[in-house]
Scaffold this motif. Structure first.
Motif, mmCIF file in Angstrom:
data_model
loop_
_atom_site.group_PDB
_atom_site.id
_atom_site.type_symbol
_atom_site.label_atom_id
_atom_site.label_comp_id
_atom_site.label_asym_id
_atom_site.label_seq_id
_atom_site.Cartn_x
_atom_site.Cartn_y
_atom_site.Cartn_z
ATOM 1 N N ASP A 1 -37.439 -28.287 -15.956
ATOM 2 C CA ASP A 1 -37.897 -29.703 -16.377
ATOM 3 C C ASP A 1 -36.825 -30.329 -17.198
ATOM 4 O O ASP A 1 -36.000 -29.583 -17.314
ATOM 5 C CB ASP A 1 -39.312 -29.521 -17.265
ATOM 6 C CG ASP A 1 -39.413 -28.549 -18.241
ATOM 7 O OD1 ASP A 1 -38.086 -28.253 -18.829
ATOM 8 O OD2 ASP A 1 -40.326 -27.973 -18.745
ATOM 9 N N GLU A 2 -37.196 -31.229 -17.997
ATOM 10 C CA GLU A 2 -36.130 -31.806 -18.991
ATOM 11 C C GLU A 2 -35.832 -30.937 -19.933
ATOM 12 O O GLU A 2 -34.421 -31.297 -20.506
ATOM 13 C CB GLU A 2 -36.663 -33.373 -19.446
ATOM 14 C CG GLU A 2 -37.365 -33.100 -20.682
ATOM 15 C CD GLU A 2 -39.065 -33.265 -20.219
ATOM 16 O OE1 GLU A 2 -39.308 -32.735 -19.032
ATOM 17 O OE2 GLU A 2 -40.024 -33.522 -21.050
ATOM 18 N N GLN B 1 -32.871 -27.998 -18.208
ATOM 19 C CA GLN B 1 -31.792 -28.313 -17.585
ATOM 20 C C GLN B 1 -30.515 -27.405 -17.731
ATOM 21 O O GLN B 1 -29.866 -27.397 -16.613
ATOM 22 C CB GLN B 1 -31.444 -29.645 -17.601
ATOM 23 C CG GLN B 1 -32.380 -30.571 -16.850
ATOM 24 C CD GLN B 1 -32.219 -32.131 -17.297
ATOM 25 O OE1 GLN B 1 -31.460 -32.305 -18.300
ATOM 26 N NE2 GLN B 1 -33.027 -33.127 -16.830
ATOM 27 N N ASN C 1 -37.816 -24.579 -8.029
ATOM 28 C CA ASN C 1 -38.617 -25.562 -9.209
ATOM 29 C C ASN C 1 -38.619 -24.597 -10.563
ATOM 30 O O ASN C 1 -39.252 -24.818 -11.268
ATOM 31 C CB ASN C 1 -40.040 -25.715 -8.780
ATOM 32 C CG ASN C 1 -41.023 -24.473 -8.313
ATOM 33 O OD1 ASN C 1 -40.144 -23.551 -8.030
ATOM 34 N ND2 ASN C 1 -41.893 -24.666 -8.492
#
Ligand code: HEM
Length: 477
Positions: A227-228, A231, A241
Motif C-alpha cells: 500500500d502507500e 512502497q 500484493n
C-alpha cells in the motif's frame, strides 16, 4: 562470492558487537496503536543502523517487538501469521522445548513476560547503550520525555547491563570469546572460507533475513500488504500484493538468567577433592580453576582447554581463541564432551552417524547464534550469598529461533547429548539433582552431581528486530 548486505538498512545490534560497557533494556507496553506508532515516530530516527562508524557514538539504540506488540501496532492478520511459528507462540509457550518446566524457571514464576499477568504483556524491547553511565542516563531521560509527551507507553521492566572491565561474567569466565564470523560483514582471515575450519564464516542468512543461509536458501520472511505506506519495502515476487517486511530484520531471543554465584563457588569447592590425582600435578593453576575450566571448556581467561589443557595462559588475539577443533579429543579427556562450549558448539564432533569432520561442521553451522548479552547486577563480594539479583541478560540473534537458539538450548539440556548419560550442561537451568557433569580422566571417567541449578530463568521474550525501512514503515502505518 559473498552476498552484498544492505548494511545501512540493518539495525546495528544485529551484526555488530558494540562493546559498550553500559546498557539499559526497557521492556515496553503500548496502550494503543496510535500511541505506539506516535512513540515510534518520535524515536525511530535515533535508531542505530549497522553502517560503519567514523567515530564511535556516545549512545546507540535499537528496537525490537514481540508478536503481541506488532498486533497492537496494527499489523493485519495476514502479516501477523507470516512470522515464524515459535515467534507467534512466544517464549512462554515454548517452555517444554526450552526445559522451562520446573520451579523457579517456569513461565508461571517469571518476573518478565509472565503469561499470568496479561496487563504486563511485553510489546517492545528498547535497548540503549552508553559510553558512560552519564551518557546512558541522559539518553534514557530523553526517552522518558518522549514517553511522557506521547502517553500510553509503559515501561514494564528496566534492567541495566554492565560489562566488567575484564569482560568476565558473574561466574568469573571471560564472556564473548567465540562468536560466529559472518560472510559479507567480517573480514576474511585464514580459514574464513574453508569448510573444515572452525572459523569458517557463516552465511549472512543465518542471522539476517533476506539473504542465503547455510541451507543455500533465503529463509521465509514476514510480509505486509502493498500500500502507500509500504512502497519502500522490497517486493515479494510470488505475492505481488505483498511487501517484504522481514528483509534486513532478524529474530532476537532475550532471557534474564539469574546466576547463583555463591552456590556455584561452593559446588566447585565441594567437588574438587575427588580430582586430587589430576589436580596435584598442576603447577600454575588452582584445583578450583581446573574444575571450573573442565565444566566450561575454557579457562576463566577464555583460553580453550583444547589449546592449553594443563595451565591457563591468556592467548592474545581473538581468532586464536576459536581456531581449534575437538577431533583429537574424541573422549573428551582435554575438553569434556558435556562442557558448555562443546555442547553449544560441537564443531567437528557432533556425534551423529556420518557427521564428523566436514559433515559435522556443516550440520553444526546451521545451529549457530550471535550472542549479545551482558551481565546485570553487582558482582558478589566474598563467598556468601548476599541475596542480590545478578546474572546475565542473555540476548541472541538468529534468523530461525527453532533451528538455532532452541536447538542449542536443547543440546545444553540433553542428558544423552553426544552419547553421554544423565549428563547436562552446568549452566542448564533444570538439573533437579538428577544429572551430572562428566569429566573424563584416566583411568576412568568421573561424574560430578549437579545437585542444584546455578542458573534460573527469570523470563524474557522472543522478539523481531526489523530493518530500518521496516521500522519506518511501522511508524508511518
Ligand atoms: C548464565 C548462563 C550462561 C553463562 C554463565 C554462559 C557462559 C559462557 C561462557 C563463559 C562461554 C565461553 C566463552 C565464550 O565463548 O563466550 C560461553 C560460550 C557459549 N555459550 Fe554460554 N553461558 C550461559 C548460557 C548460555 C545459553 C542459554 C546459551 C544458548 C542456549 C549459550 C550458548 C553459548 C554458545 C553458543 C557459546 C559459544 C561456544 C563456542 O562457539 O565455542 N550460553 N558461555
Amino acid at each position: 562470492m559473498a552476498q552484498q548486505l544492505q548494511i545501512d538498512d540493518i539495525q546495528g545490534f544485529t551484526v555488530r558487537g558494540y562493546t559498550f560497557f553500559y546498557a539499559r533494556y526497557l521492556f515496553l507496553q503500548f496502550k494503543s496503536a496510535a500511541q505506539g506508532r506516535q512513540w515510534l515516530k518520535q524515536v525511530v530516527e535515533w535508531t542505530t543502523p549497522a553502517t560503519p562508524w567514523k567515530e564511535k557514538p556516545r549512545v546507540v539504540q535499537n528496537i525490537a517487538f514481540t508478536h503481541p506488540g506488532f498486533e497492537t501496532l496494527g499489523l493485519t492478520k495476514t502479516s501477523l501469521d507470516s512470522f515464524s511459528k515459535e515467534f507467534i507462540e512466544g517464549m512462554d509457550k515454548r517452555c517444554r522445548i526450552l526445559g522451562d518446566t520446573e520451579y523457579p524457571s517456569r513461565p508461571d514464576d517469571w518476573e518478565i513476560g509472565n503469561p499470568n499477568e496479561p496487563d504486563k504483556q511485553i510489546h517492545a524491547l528498547l535497548i540503549l547503550f552508553g559510553m558512560t553511565p552519564k551518557d546512558l542516563n541522559e539518553f534514557s531521560a530523553r526517552h522518558e520525555e518522549v514517553r511522557n509527551q506521547v502517553g500510553g507507553i509503559e515501561v514494564l521492566h528496566s534492567v541495566d547491563g554492565v560489562r566488567r572491565l575484564d569482560k568476565k561474567e558473574h561466574f568469573g569466565f571471560l564472556d564473548g570469546a567465540s562468536q560466529p564470523q559472518i560472510e559479507g560483514i567480517d573480514a576474511a582471515s585464514n580459514g574464513a572460507d574453508d569448510p573444515n575450519s572452525p572459523v569458517r564464516r557463516i552465511k549472512a542468512g543465518e542471522f539476517v533475513l533476506g539473504y542465503v543461509n547455510e541451507y543455500g536458501i533465503i529463509p521465509p520472511s514476514p510480509v505486509v500488504p502493498a500500500d502507500e505506506h509500504s512502497q519502500k519495502l522490497p517486493e515479494v515476487p510470488e505475492q505481488p500484493n505483498m511487501r517484504d517486511f522481514g528483509k534486513n530484520g532478524t529474530y532476537i531471543v532475550c532471557r534474564k538468567l539469574y546466576q547463583n554465584v555463591a552456590a556455584f563457588r561452593e559446588f566447585l569447592q565441594e567437588n574438587v577433592t575427588q580430582f586430587e590425582a589430576q589436580t596435584s600435578k598442576l603447577e600454575t593453576v588452582s584445583e578450583i580453576e581446573w574444575l571450573a575450566a573442565k565444566l566450561v571448556g575454557r579457562w576463566r581467561s577464555g583460553t580453550p582447554l583444547m589449546l592449553l589443557p594443563d595451565r591457563d595462559d591468556p592467548i592474545a588475539g581473538k581468532r586464536e581463541h576459536n581456531d581449534f577443533s575437538f577431533k583429537d579429543d574424541p573422549d573428551g579427556l582435554r575438553c569434556p564432551i558435556g562442557s558448555h562450549i562443546r555442547r553449544s558448539n560441537p564443531r567437528d564432533t557432533l556425534g551423529l552417524e556420518g557427521a564428523h569432520g566436514t559433515e559435522s561442521y556443516k550440520a553444526v553451522n546451521r545451529h549457530r547464534i550471535l550472542r549479545r548479552g551482558m551481565p546485570y547486577g553487582p558482582a558478589l563480594q566474598g563467598d556468601k550469598d548476599d541475596r542480590e539479583d545478578r546474572g546475565l541478560m542473555f540476548l541472541c540473534i538468529n534468523a530461525d529461533i527453532a533451528v538455532q537458539f532452541e536447538f542449542v538450548q536443547k543440546w545444553m539440556n540433553d542428558p544423552s547429548f553426544n552419547g553421554l548419560y544423565k549428563d547436562q550442561d552446568v549452566f542448564a537451568h533444570n538439573h533437579e539433582g538428577k544429572t551430572y557433569a562428566s569429566i573424563p580422566v584416566e583411568p576412568v571417567r568421573k561424574r560430578v552431581l549437579l545437585k542444584q541449578n546455578f542458573v534460573t530463568v527469570k523470563g524474557g521474550a522472543y522478539l523481531f528486530m526489523p530493518g530500518m525501512t521496516a521500522l519506518r514503515y511501522l511508524a508511518s502505518m
